[in-house]
Design a protein around this motif. Sequence first.
Motif, PDB file in Angstrom:
ATOM      1  N   ALA A   1     -11.616  36.305  48.894  1.00 15.41           N
ATOM      2  CA  ALA A   1     -10.742  37.328  48.315  1.00 15.41           C
ATOM      3  C   ALA A   1     -10.640  37.146  46.807  1.00 15.41           C
ATOM      4  CB  ALA A   1      -9.350  37.254  48.939  1.00 15.41           C
ATOM      5  N   VAL A   2     -10.407  38.257  46.126  1.00 17.98           N
ATOM      6  CA  VAL A   2     -10.088  38.251  44.703  1.00 17.98           C
ATOM      7  C   VAL A   2      -8.650  38.721  44.577  1.00 17.98           C
ATOM      8  CG1 VAL A   2     -10.632  39.178  42.422  1.00 17.98           C
ATOM      9  CG2 VAL A   2     -12.464  38.821  44.097  1.00 17.98           C
ATOM     10  N   THR A   3      -7.871  38.055  43.737  1.00 19.30           N
ATOM     11  CA  THR A   3      -6.486  38.483  43.549  1.00 19.30           C
ATOM     12  C   THR A   3      -6.188  38.687  42.076  1.00 19.30           C
ATOM     13  OG1 THR A   3      -4.165  38.027  44.071  1.00 19.30           O
ATOM     14  CG2 THR A   3      -5.523  36.132  43.430  1.00 19.30           C
ATOM     15  N   THR A   4      -5.581  39.801  41.781  1.00 19.07           N
ATOM     16  CA  THR A   4      -5.038  40.120  40.471  1.00 19.07           C
ATOM     17  C   THR A   4      -4.201  41.387  40.639  1.00 19.07           C
ATOM     18  OG1 THR A   4      -5.503  40.445  38.121  1.00 19.07           O
ATOM     19  CG2 THR A   4      -7.027  41.483  39.666  1.00 19.07           C
ATOM     20  N   ASP A   5      -3.908  42.062  39.559  1.00 16.82           N
ATOM     21  CA  ASP A   5      -3.087  43.264  39.645  1.00 16.82           C
ATOM     22  C   ASP A   5      -3.817  44.344  40.432  1.00 16.82           C
ATOM     23  OD1 ASP A   5      -1.580  41.718  37.993  1.00 16.82           O
ATOM     24  OD2 ASP A   5      -1.934  42.906  36.199  1.00 16.82           O
ATOM     25  N   ASP A   6      -3.068  45.033  41.273  1.00 13.16           N
ATOM     26  CA  ASP A   6      -3.685  46.004  42.175  1.00 13.16           C
ATOM     27  C   ASP A   6      -4.402  47.131  41.445  1.00 13.16           C
ATOM     28  OD1 ASP A   6      -1.259  47.019  41.272  1.00 13.16           O
ATOM     29  OD2 ASP A   6      -0.344  47.088  43.259  1.00 13.16           O
ATOM     30  N   ALA A   7      -3.922  47.496  40.260  1.00 10.75           N
ATOM     31  CA  ALA A   7      -4.594  48.540  39.498  1.00 10.75           C
ATOM     32  C   ALA A   7      -6.012  48.128  39.143  1.00 10.75           C
ATOM     33  CB  ALA A   7      -3.802  48.849  38.227  1.00 10.75           C
ATOM     34  N   ILE A   8      -6.192  46.871  38.775  1.00  9.59           N
ATOM     35  CA  ILE A   8      -7.518  46.354  38.439  1.00  9.59           C
ATOM     36  C   ILE A   8      -8.412  46.345  39.668  1.00  9.59           C
ATOM     37  CG2 ILE A   8      -8.790  44.341  37.601  1.00  9.59           C
ATOM     38  CD1 ILE A   8      -6.243  43.568  36.033  1.00  9.59           C
ATOM     39  N   LEU A   9      -7.875  45.850  40.773  1.00 10.20           N
ATOM     40  CA  LEU A   9      -8.673  45.708  41.987  1.00 10.20           C
ATOM     41  C   LEU A   9      -9.146  47.050  42.526  1.00 10.20           C
ATOM     42  CD1 LEU A   9      -6.602  42.971  43.845  1.00 10.20           C
ATOM     43  CD2 LEU A   9      -8.647  42.671  42.429  1.00 10.20           C
ATOM     44  N   LEU A  10      -8.312  48.045  42.452  1.00 15.28           N
ATOM     45  CA  LEU A  10      -8.700  49.356  42.957  1.00 15.28           C
ATOM     46  C   LEU A  10      -9.799  49.983  42.113  1.00 15.28           C
ATOM     47  CD1 LEU A  10      -5.185  50.418  44.067  1.00 15.28           C
ATOM     48  CD2 LEU A  10      -7.203  50.600  45.515  1.00 15.28           C
ATOM     49  N   GLY A  11      -9.853  49.607  40.842  1.00 14.40           N
ATOM     50  CA  GLY A  11     -10.961  50.063  40.011  1.00 14.40           C
ATOM     51  C   GLY A  11     -12.287  49.533  40.514  1.00 14.40           C
ATOM     52  N   TYR A  12     -12.300  48.258  40.902  1.00 16.38           N
ATOM     53  CA  TYR A  12     -13.530  47.681  41.442  1.00 16.38           C
ATOM     54  C   TYR A  12     -13.856  48.254  42.821  1.00 16.38           C
ATOM     55  CZ  TYR A  12     -13.541  44.273  37.671  1.00 16.38           C
ATOM     56  OH  TYR A  12     -13.588  43.674  36.445  1.00 16.38           O
ATOM     57  N   ALA A  13     -12.849  48.454  43.646  1.00 17.22           N
ATOM     58  CA  ALA A  13     -13.084  49.034  44.966  1.00 17.22           C
ATOM     59  C   ALA A  13     -13.673  50.431  44.842  1.00 17.22           C
ATOM     60  CB  ALA A  13     -11.782  49.070  45.765  1.00 17.22           C
ATOM     61  N   ALA A  14     -13.251  51.158  43.818  1.00 18.91           N
ATOM     62  CA  ALA A  14     -13.768  52.509  43.618  1.00 18.91           C
ATOM     63  C   ALA A  14     -15.236  52.500  43.205  1.00 18.91           C
ATOM     64  CB  ALA A  14     -12.936  53.228  42.554  1.00 18.91           C
ATOM     65  N   GLN A  15     -15.660  51.425  42.539  1.00 19.62           N
ATOM     66  CA  GLN A  15     -17.062  51.337  42.140  1.00 19.62           C
ATOM     67  C   GLN A  15     -17.986  51.146  43.342  1.00 19.62           C
ATOM     68  OE1 GLN A  15     -16.682  48.107  39.224  1.00 19.62           O
ATOM     69  NE2 GLN A  15     -17.426  49.509  37.652  1.00 19.62           N
ATOM     70  N   GLN A  16     -17.499  50.395  44.357  1.00 16.25           N
ATOM     71  CA  GLN A  16     -18.329  50.107  45.528  1.00 16.25           C
ATOM     72  C   GLN A  16     -17.490  50.248  46.807  1.00 16.25           C
ATOM     73  OE1 GLN A  16     -21.431  46.991  45.041  1.00 16.25           O
ATOM     74  NE2 GLN A  16     -20.206  46.319  43.289  1.00 16.25           N
ATOM     75  N   PRO A  17     -17.094  51.470  47.133  1.00 13.14           N
ATOM     76  CA  PRO A  17     -16.208  51.692  48.273  1.00 13.14           C
ATOM     77  C   PRO A  17     -16.809  51.314  49.611  1.00 13.14           C
ATOM     78  CG  PRO A  17     -17.079  53.773  47.441  1.00 13.14           C
ATOM     79  CD  PRO A  17     -17.457  52.725  46.454  1.00 13.14           C
ATOM     80  N   ASP A  18     -18.125  51.236  49.703  1.00  7.33           N
ATOM     81  CA  ASP A  18     -18.746  50.838  50.966  1.00  7.33           C
ATOM     82  C   ASP A  18     -18.790  49.325  51.136  1.00  7.33           C
ATOM     83  OD1 ASP A  18     -19.208  53.490  51.613  1.00  7.33           O
ATOM     84  OD2 ASP A  18     -21.190  53.513  50.654  1.00  7.33           O
ATOM     85  N   GLU A  19     -18.478  48.594  50.052  1.00  8.13           N
ATOM     86  CA  GLU A  19     -18.567  47.136  50.091  1.00  8.13           C
ATOM     87  C   GLU A  19     -17.224  46.441  49.953  1.00  8.13           C
ATOM     88  OE1 GLU A  19     -21.382  45.596  50.668  1.00  8.13           O
ATOM     89  OE2 GLU A  19     -22.647  47.393  50.611  1.00  8.13           O
ATOM     90  N   LEU A  20     -16.255  47.111  49.316  1.00  7.93           N
ATOM     91  CA  LEU A  20     -15.000  46.454  48.967  1.00  7.93           C
ATOM     92  C   LEU A  20     -13.791  47.300  49.358  1.00  7.93           C
ATOM     93  CD1 LEU A  20     -16.008  45.396  45.337  1.00  7.93           C
ATOM     94  CD2 LEU A  20     -15.953  43.907  47.351  1.00  7.93           C
ATOM     95  N   LYS A  21     -12.669  46.631  49.564  1.00  4.36           N
ATOM     96  CA  LYS A  21     -11.414  47.333  49.847  1.00  4.36           C
ATOM     97  C   LYS A  21     -10.238  46.495  49.367  1.00  4.36           C
ATOM     98  CE  LYS A  21     -11.004  45.472  54.573  1.00  4.36           C
ATOM     99  NZ  LYS A  21     -10.911  45.792  56.011  1.00  4.36           N
TER     100      LYS A  21
END
Length: 305
Positions: A223-243
């Motif tokens: 898992a990666v942990t930080t502010d949820d706004a940051i994490l959702l940016g990464y999830a949006a880049q690869q929605p099939d790989e991350l959540k």
Amino acid sequence: MKIRTLTVGLLAASLALTACGKEGSPSDSEGGNGDGSGSAALSYEVAKDVTVEDSPTFDRMKKAGHVVVGVKEDQPNLGYKDPTTGEYEGFDVEIARLVSAKLGFDPKSIEYKAVASAGREQAIVNGDVDYYVGTYTINDKRKQQISFAGPYFVAGQGLLVAKDNNDINGKDDLKGKKVCSVSGSTPIQNVRDEGLHEPGGEIVELQTYSQCVNELLNGKIDAVTTDDAILLGYAAQQPDELKVVGESFTEEPYGIGLPKEDDALRDKVNDILEEAMEDGTWQEIYDATLGKSGNKAEMPEIERY
């Protein structure tokens, strides 16, 4: 305010928006800024004849003729440097540009310096940057070395996992897991202080969140942990790989980092932020960046000290 339910639409990488213009606020800028920085549709009127008495930092900026701003460059829709164009964009970048304009310096002349989380205080103390805007949580420990204007935004700590990971659904599932964040960040300290990874887990500290995300994609951490706004940016880049999973479990008030003894500049920047919240500028900046997620955000109250 906590961002709990931002959608995967957070990373609208192309911010081709049109903001309603008014004096001192974002306005239409046909064809973009053309200055290698900022969201394409946002521009700010540069204030004239600005003075900030008894501010050595402002005097330094006046002598240089421009501001040097510390930022992040790998956080989509917050502080992000487009690898193709070299342009900086995102909510934090726009706040930095607004402050520059209100201090009387053309945002086109900003010198951006990407500074990792662990080096932020030292960069401010050394005078390497005039101010720092980059998901910088206000806390008492940091106030021992620097000062803060703001907060201008409040996020919450969250968790990013692989799309097919069904074992981690919140912070209580981190026991025995490998958890990654960046050195010197508040989120990794929270995991350590609360022992969320114990027993049998491991904390992995790297220099950037993008490095943590790469480790996650390669299966080397859980898992990666930080502010949820940051994490959702990464999830949006690869929605099939991350959540992003679970509820946010802290409040992270973002402030503008300033030299510790420069009370005059801190008061001035607080005035700038407060005015932006009152006249609608803050909302326009949010709508053009983080607001593309569809999430509604409340403006925080400025904490003067």
